[in-house]
Scaffold this active site. Structure first.
Site, mmCIF file in Angstrom:
data_model
loop_
_atom_site.group_PDB
_atom_site.id
_atom_site.type_symbol
_atom_site.label_atom_id
_atom_site.label_comp_id
_atom_site.label_asym_id
_atom_site.label_seq_id
_atom_site.Cartn_x
_atom_site.Cartn_y
_atom_site.Cartn_z
ATOM 1 N N HIS A 129 0.817 -1.209 0.000
ATOM 2 C CA HIS A 129 0.000 0.000 0.000
ATOM 3 C C HIS A 129 0.849 1.258 0.000
ATOM 4 C CE1 HIS A 129 -3.899 -2.011 0.565
ATOM 5 N NE2 HIS A 129 -3.187 -2.925 1.211
ATOM 6 N N ASP A 130 0.343 2.262 -0.711
ATOM 7 C CA ASP A 130 1.113 3.458 -1.012
ATOM 8 C C ASP A 130 1.679 4.185 0.204
ATOM 9 O OD1 ASP A 130 -1.398 4.278 -0.139
ATOM 10 O OD2 ASP A 130 -1.810 5.604 -1.831
ATOM 11 N N TRP A 216 -7.352 -1.959 14.263
ATOM 12 C CA TRP A 216 -7.582 -1.136 13.086
ATOM 13 C C TRP A 216 -7.691 0.345 13.433
ATOM 14 C CZ3 TRP A 216 -7.686 -1.784 7.811
ATOM 15 C CH2 TRP A 216 -7.411 -3.076 7.367
ATOM 16 N N PHE A 223 -2.086 6.120 9.195
ATOM 17 C CA PHE A 223 -2.426 6.698 7.889
ATOM 18 C C PHE A 223 -2.803 8.174 8.026
ATOM 19 C CE2 PHE A 223 -3.113 2.187 6.836
ATOM 20 C CZ PHE A 223 -2.500 2.117 5.596
ATOM 21 N N GLU A 368 -10.167 -11.258 4.552
ATOM 22 C CA GLU A 368 -9.201 -10.870 5.596
ATOM 23 C C GLU A 368 -9.976 -10.774 6.913
ATOM 24 O OE1 GLU A 368 -5.773 -7.474 6.498
ATOM 25 O OE2 GLU A 368 -7.391 -7.027 5.094
ATOM 26 N N HIS A 393 -5.011 -11.532 0.735
ATOM 27 C CA HIS A 393 -5.099 -12.162 2.063
ATOM 28 C C HIS A 393 -5.827 -13.509 2.013
ATOM 29 C CE1 HIS A 393 -3.196 -8.780 3.930
ATOM 30 N NE2 HIS A 393 -4.104 -7.957 3.438
#
Length: 519
Positions: A129-130, A216, A223, A368, A393
């Site tokens: 992921h970026d 999460w 992020f 996932e 995943h």
């Protein structure tokens, strides 16, 4: 069976008549009285050896034939692997691959096996992921640019909530206070500020959260902190270029980046779109390729969030078609990302996705989760029916044997990211990772790192190491490693001519690595 003179003959017959093994073994008790004990022991050992040999040849890498040089290197690799396994069998607390990665990573780094794998050409990373590509040390260096502000929480913890470049103090409705980062470093000890930033740029070292929701929540906070740092227009292309450097140094020659394509900002209110974001990524790729002749390339998988309205999804798909028209050789496909338990299931978007199925390749995150029988794990079925090229995943895949059968029939590879799965608390001890079953059956899998920056992991070697040590069999050898690297090219987003060229570059670097180690 009446013509068989001994149980040894029966055992050999069992191997030849593969499907009858267990049926014929059920006859053993009736034959014991007619067969001498020595014959029964020999038959038992023969049958056991043949079954194990069959399992080994059927597992991932079991069919890879090693040449003389590879066989010589394999002896060294297996010597180091057995040393580490023996330590674990003697004292499990000394077996690093069975520990949480945050407790073991520094010790893993010092092992001879890890150092061997570090230089191994590992093909490509097909799932990364970026915002989580580059090392946290590099991100820290970016924070020394001028005009960078940090929003400090008003709580007792004084957490850093946001970063943003600006000529003036940014306006915010957040319950935090914007401070110029250079002033903060001046008013407090700079090393204290840096240490706190480094801690908040990764999940490290917390190994236990109350539940997946808590994991999460912390994951997303990284992020939120980093996005303002990386989407500053002068930074993004430099950041992507640095990511290519770090992945290349870790034995990676190809990278597929999943990006939300964040919109740039600058100090003078410039007007930017996703085309600017993509163009900067493409420019970084072209610059890097020009100076690295054995670099295979990088591509974009446009991957916005899965928690959106139908209308917004249509907008996203329109973006994907726009990107394809502007960057046909750079856009690989489309995905939806984010916490699967909170996002909408793929089935909700089936109509919209089917409408563009022939125009855009899909590479869906699916399964996932540890749930079973929910709309979350059933995303796996929808991903397959919608024509996904790979599954990100797929942790719940073993709970859906019909989906697994259909996915294999369609040759859909699974992107396995073991360290990510452990840090996000889907798997504890990696010896219990569900992908072990896929490895045992030589299912098409690739190893990926997902968000290596957030785990303080290498771009790929740490994930290869734990996969080799505990997801694959103890007997898995260089053949498995070679198969995993090869799979990343086989299942990468290539046209056939591009794939052949990619294999040519990887094979050349593979042979050089073999020669260098043996020397």
């Amino acid at each position: 069976m009446g013509n068989l003179r001994s149980l040894r003959h029966l055992a050999i017959f069992c191997i030849l008549a593969n499907g009858w093994v267990f049926v014929l073994l059920s006859e053993l008790p009736t034959l014991r009285s007619f067969t001498p004990l020595a014959e029964r022991v020999r038959a038992y050992e023969t049958l056991r050896a043949n079954i194990l040999e069959k399992e080994i040849s059927a597992q991932l890498g079991g069919g890879v034939l090693l040449n003389s040089k590879e066989s010589a290197l394999n002896e060294l690799i297996m010597l180091e692997k057995r040393r580490e396994l023996e330590l674990g069998l003697t004292n499990l607390s000394q077996f690093q691959a069975a520990q949480h990665f945050f407790r073991s990573n520094e010790k893993i780094n010092k092992t001879p096996l890890f150092q061997l794998l570090r230089g191994m050409p590992k093909g490509g990373v097909l799932h990364a992921h970026d915002m989580a590509l580059c090392s946290s040390e590099y991100l820290l260096r970016l924070t020394y640019r001028e005009h960078l502000w940090v929003c400090v929480s008003r709580s007792q913890t004084k957490e850093y909530e946001r970063l943003r470049f600006s000529l003036l103090r940014p306006q915010s409705e957040q319950p935090c206070e914007w401070l110029l980062l250079s002033d903060l470093r001046g008013s407090e000890r700079g090393d204290v500020v840096d240490k706190k930033l480094l801690a908040q740029l990764t999940m490290y070292p917390q190994v236990q959260f109350d539940n997946e929701d808590a994991v999460w929540k912390h994951f997303r906070s990284i992020f939120r902190l980093v996005i303002g740092l990386l989407t500053y227009a002068p930074v993004w292309e430099e950041y992507i270029y640095r990511a290519l450097e770090e992945f290349y140094a870790d034995g990676v020659q190809y990278l597929e980046i999943r990006s939300v394509l964040p919109i740039f900002y600058d100090l003078v209110g410039g007007n930017y779109t996703i085309l600017n974001t993509t163009r900067a990524m493409r420019n970084a790729e072209l610059r890097f390729r020009a100076t690295h002749s054995d670099w295979i390339g990088s591509r974009l998988i446009y991957a916005p969030t899965r928690k959106v309205s139908d209308a917004r999804l249509v907008e996203y798909l329109g973006n994907a078609l726009l990107l394809k028209s502007h960057f046909p050789d750079y856009l690989a496909g489309f995905d939806l990302v984010g916490y699967e338990a909170e996002g909408r299931p793929l089935r909700d978007y089936a109509r919209e996705l089917l409408a563009v199925q022939d125009d855009i390749n899909f590479y869906f995150h699916a399964g996932e989760t540890n749930w079973y029988g929910s709309s979350i794990d059933e995303n796996l079925l929808d991903a397959v029916l919608l024509g996904t090229k790979r599954i990100g995943h797929g942790l719940a895949l073993l709970k859906h044997p019909e989906v697994l059968r259909l996915a294999r029939l369609r040759n859909i590879a699974i992107e396995v990211s073991p360290i990510s799965n452990q840090v996000l608390q889907y798997v504890g001890d990696l010896r219990t990772h569900p992908a072990a079953v896929l490895f045992a059956q030589n299912y098409p899998v690739v190893i990926a790192s997902d968000d290596p920056s957030f785990w303080k992991a290498t771009p790929l070697t740490h994930d290869f190491y734990v996969a080799f040590m505990v997801i694959g069999s103890q007997k898995a050898d260089l053949g498995m490693l070679k198969q995993l690297a090869s799979n990343s090219i086989t299942y990468g987003a290539f046209e056939q001519a591009q794939r052949e060229k990619a294999f040519e570059k990887w094979n050349k670097r593979w042979e050089k690595w073999i020669d260098d180690v043996l020397r």
